[in-house]
Design an enzyme around this catalytic site. Structure first.
Site, PDB file in Angstrom:
ATOM      1  CE  LYS A 152      37.937  43.333  36.354  1.00  0.00           C
ATOM      2  NZ  LYS A 152      37.101  42.820  37.461  1.00  0.00           N
TER       3      LYS A 152
ATOM      4  NE  ARG B 289      43.238  41.591  39.770  1.00  0.00           N
ATOM      5  CZ  ARG B 289      42.391  41.155  38.845  1.00  0.00           C
ATOM      6  NH1 ARG B 289      42.627  41.373  37.584  1.00  0.00           N
ATOM      7  NH2 ARG B 289      41.315  40.523  39.194  1.00  0.00           N
TER       8      ARG B 289
ATOM      9  NE  ARG C 157      32.542  34.843  36.445  1.00  0.00           N
ATOM     10  CZ  ARG C 157      33.545  35.680  36.647  1.00  0.00           C
ATOM     11  NH1 ARG C 157      33.717  36.710  35.852  1.00  0.00           N
ATOM     12  NH2 ARG C 157      34.364  35.498  37.652  1.00  0.00           N
TER      13      ARG C 157
ATOM     14  NE  ARG D  32      37.018  33.203  36.704  1.00  0.00           N
ATOM     15  CZ  ARG D  32      37.245  34.506  36.542  1.00  0.00           C
ATOM     16  NH1 ARG D  32      36.844  35.116  35.451  1.00  0.00           N
ATOM     17  NH2 ARG D  32      37.874  35.201  37.468  1.00  0.00           N
TER      18      ARG D  32
ATOM     19  NE  ARG E  48      38.080  36.421  41.961  1.00  0.00           N
ATOM     20  CZ  ARG E  48      37.007  36.079  41.264  1.00  0.00           C
ATOM     21  NH1 ARG E  48      36.329  34.980  41.576  1.00  0.00           N
ATOM     22  NH2 ARG E  48      36.610  36.814  40.254  1.00  0.00           N
TER      23      ARG E  48
HETATM   24  P1  AP5 Z   1      32.102  39.714  34.308  1.00  0.00           P
HETATM   25  O1  AP5 Z   1      31.964  40.640  33.138  1.00  0.00           O
HETATM   26  O2  AP5 Z   1      32.610  38.342  34.071  1.00  0.00           O
HETATM   27  O3  AP5 Z   1      32.912  40.466  35.492  1.00  0.00           O
HETATM   28  P2  AP5 Z   1      34.451  40.787  35.658  1.00  0.00           P
HETATM   29  O4  AP5 Z   1      34.545  42.155  36.257  1.00  0.00           O
HETATM   30  O5  AP5 Z   1      35.187  40.541  34.381  1.00  0.00           O
HETATM   31  O6  AP5 Z   1      34.801  39.734  36.781  1.00  0.00           O
HETATM   32  P3  AP5 Z   1      36.075  38.793  36.961  1.00  0.00           P
HETATM   33  O7  AP5 Z   1      35.692  37.778  37.986  1.00  0.00           O
HETATM   34  O8  AP5 Z   1      36.557  38.298  35.634  1.00  0.00           O
HETATM   35  O9  AP5 Z   1      37.081  39.790  37.570  1.00  0.00           O
HETATM   36  P4  AP5 Z   1      38.354  39.447  38.306  1.00  0.00           P
HETATM   37  O10 AP5 Z   1      39.012  40.776  38.241  1.00  0.00           O
HETATM   38  O11 AP5 Z   1      38.182  38.868  39.644  1.00  0.00           O
HETATM   39  O12 AP5 Z   1      38.980  38.237  37.469  1.00  0.00           O
HETATM   40  P5  AP5 Z   1      40.180  38.148  36.418  1.00  0.00           P
HETATM   41  O13 AP5 Z   1      39.825  37.117  35.436  1.00  0.00           O
HETATM   42  O14 AP5 Z   1      40.604  39.482  35.957  1.00  0.00           O
HETATM   43  O15 AP5 Z   1      30.658  39.654  35.025  1.00  0.00           O
HETATM   44  C1  AP5 Z   1      30.429  38.831  36.137  1.00  0.00           C
HETATM   45  C2  AP5 Z   1      29.038  38.170  36.024  1.00  0.00           C
HETATM   46  O16 AP5 Z   1      28.018  39.163  36.079  1.00  0.00           O
HETATM   47  C3  AP5 Z   1      28.808  37.434  34.690  1.00  0.00           C
HETATM   48  O17 AP5 Z   1      28.013  36.313  34.930  1.00  0.00           O
HETATM   49  C4  AP5 Z   1      28.051  38.459  33.798  1.00  0.00           C
HETATM   50  O18 AP5 Z   1      27.241  37.806  32.862  1.00  0.00           O
HETATM   51  C5  AP5 Z   1      27.253  39.216  34.852  1.00  0.00           C
HETATM   52  N1  AP5 Z   1      27.094  40.635  34.546  1.00  0.00           N
HETATM   53  C6  AP5 Z   1      28.057  41.475  34.093  1.00  0.00           C
HETATM   54  N2  AP5 Z   1      27.573  42.729  33.949  1.00  0.00           N
HETATM   55  C7  AP5 Z   1      26.274  42.690  34.361  1.00  0.00           C
HETATM   56  C8  AP5 Z   1      25.238  43.661  34.477  1.00  0.00           C
HETATM   57  N3  AP5 Z   1      25.460  44.960  34.182  1.00  0.00           N
HETATM   58  N4  AP5 Z   1      24.023  43.272  34.961  1.00  0.00           N
HETATM   59  C9  AP5 Z   1      23.826  41.983  35.316  1.00  0.00           C
HETATM   60  N5  AP5 Z   1      24.737  40.997  35.211  1.00  0.00           N
HETATM   61  C10 AP5 Z   1      25.953  41.344  34.743  1.00  0.00           C
HETATM   62  O19 AP5 Z   1      41.348  37.584  37.368  1.00  0.00           O
HETATM   63  C11 AP5 Z   1      41.284  36.286  37.916  1.00  0.00           C
HETATM   64  C12 AP5 Z   1      42.523  36.023  38.743  1.00  0.00           C
HETATM   65  O20 AP5 Z   1      43.701  36.095  37.919  1.00  0.00           O
HETATM   66  C13 AP5 Z   1      42.794  37.035  39.873  1.00  0.00           C
HETATM   67  O21 AP5 Z   1      42.088  36.713  41.058  1.00  0.00           O
HETATM   68  C14 AP5 Z   1      44.316  36.889  40.032  1.00  0.00           C
HETATM   69  O22 AP5 Z   1      44.634  35.744  40.769  1.00  0.00           O
HETATM   70  C15 AP5 Z   1      44.788  36.692  38.609  1.00  0.00           C
HETATM   71  N6  AP5 Z   1      45.125  37.975  37.953  1.00  0.00           N
HETATM   72  C16 AP5 Z   1      44.490  38.542  36.904  1.00  0.00           C
HETATM   73  N7  AP5 Z   1      45.048  39.730  36.601  1.00  0.00           N
HETATM   74  C17 AP5 Z   1      46.060  39.909  37.480  1.00  0.00           C
HETATM   75  C18 AP5 Z   1      46.994  40.954  37.693  1.00  0.00           C
HETATM   76  N8  AP5 Z   1      46.997  42.059  36.924  1.00  0.00           N
HETATM   77  N9  AP5 Z   1      47.878  40.811  38.688  1.00  0.00           N
HETATM   78  C19 AP5 Z   1      47.919  39.717  39.463  1.00  0.00           C
HETATM   79  N10 AP5 Z   1      47.049  38.687  39.340  1.00  0.00           N
HETATM   80  C20 AP5 Z   1      46.131  38.791  38.353  1.00  0.00           C
HETATM   81 MG    MG Z   2      36.706  39.186  33.781  1.00  0.00          MG
END
Ligand code: AP5
Ligand code: MG
Length: 219
Positions: A13, A88, A127, A160, A171
């Protein structure tokens, strides 16, 4: 245009969001990034959010909705935005609908990135992120030029806290139980499209751009 990108943890994402917001010149609103900034600044909200994030659980709806509502009402969102990681839960989705209705706005498109579970685990373990400037790398697919160092700002890049294996499992469970129902929610609203996120990030982006391109003329 008002967009939302959805998908499991590690689906890509943030990676797609960066490309989309650069191409279409709209702000990238990532709830995860906002919480990580609050944690870094050691604010009260950050301290509370961190208790949940380090366990791989969702931050309570009340705090999350309040933080995002404030952000969406800033001036830079007047001409559109891309949401990443919010909503979410169904409760968050209802709150977003209510807020947008109040502002006489609506979401134009929800992009759902589909990625296999095996690939997700591989991506998250590889990552590395820079906490200083927010850049994201992958040791397997997108390593930094110099080992352990951010290309963009020269700071150290790290795993992270919530990318440890046990937390990733939690997660993914949370995603299955609490976030996946949103696929039906937005599908029923007829604004959801599916994109294959198993491809390399450039090919995935080409698919994303095709769907966003279809919105042209509606704005
Ligand atoms: P990346 O682009 O970083 O993936 P992502 O989908 O953004 O993954 P996240 O881990 O950030 O998602 P998440 O939803 O768990 O975390 P968030 O920060 O939102 O890509 C991942 C890796 O793959 C990278 O190394 C990248 O380089 C590689 N990659 C990407 N695309 C690729 C491709 N096509 N081919 C090859 N490699 C590729 O949330 C974190 C925490 O915050 C949650 O667990 C929760 O506790 C809290 N939180 C956040 N939002 C909320 C909410 N709305 N409600 C409640 N709690 C929340
Ligand atoms: Mg992200």
């Amino acid at each position: 245009m008002r967009l939302l990108i959805m998908g499991a943890p590690g689906a890509g994402k943030g990676t797609q969001a960066k490309l989309i917001t650069e191409k279409y010149n709209i702000p990238h609103i990532s709830s995860g990034d906002i919480f990580r900034q609050e944690i870094k600044d050691n604010t009260k909200d950050g301290q509370l959010a961190n208790k949940y994030i380090i366990k791989g659980q969702l931050v309570p709806d009340e705090l999350t909705i309040s933080v995002i509502s404030k952000r969406l009402q800033k001036e830079d969102c007047n001409h559109g935005f891309l949401l990443d990681g919010f909503p979410r839960t169904i409760k968050q989705a209802h709150a977003l609908d209510q807020l947008l209705a109040k502002l006489d706005l609506k979401l134009d498109l929800v992009i759902n990135l589909n990625v296999s579970k095996d690939l997700i685990i591989k991506r998250l373990s590889g990552r590395r992120v820079c906490l200083k400037c927010g850049a994201t790398y992958n040791l397997n697919t997108n390593p930094p030029k110099k080992e352990g160092i951010c290309d963009r700002c020269g700071d150290t890049i790290i795993l992270r806290d919530d990318d440890k294996e046990e937390t990733v499992k939690m997660r993914l469970d949370v995603y299955e139980n609490q976030t996946k129902p949103l696929i039906k929610y937005y599908s029923d609203q007829k604004i959801l499209v599916h994109v294959d996120g198993n491809l390399n990030f450039r090919d995935t982006f080409k698919e994303v751009v095709k769907f966003i391109g279809d919105l042209d003329g509606k704005h």
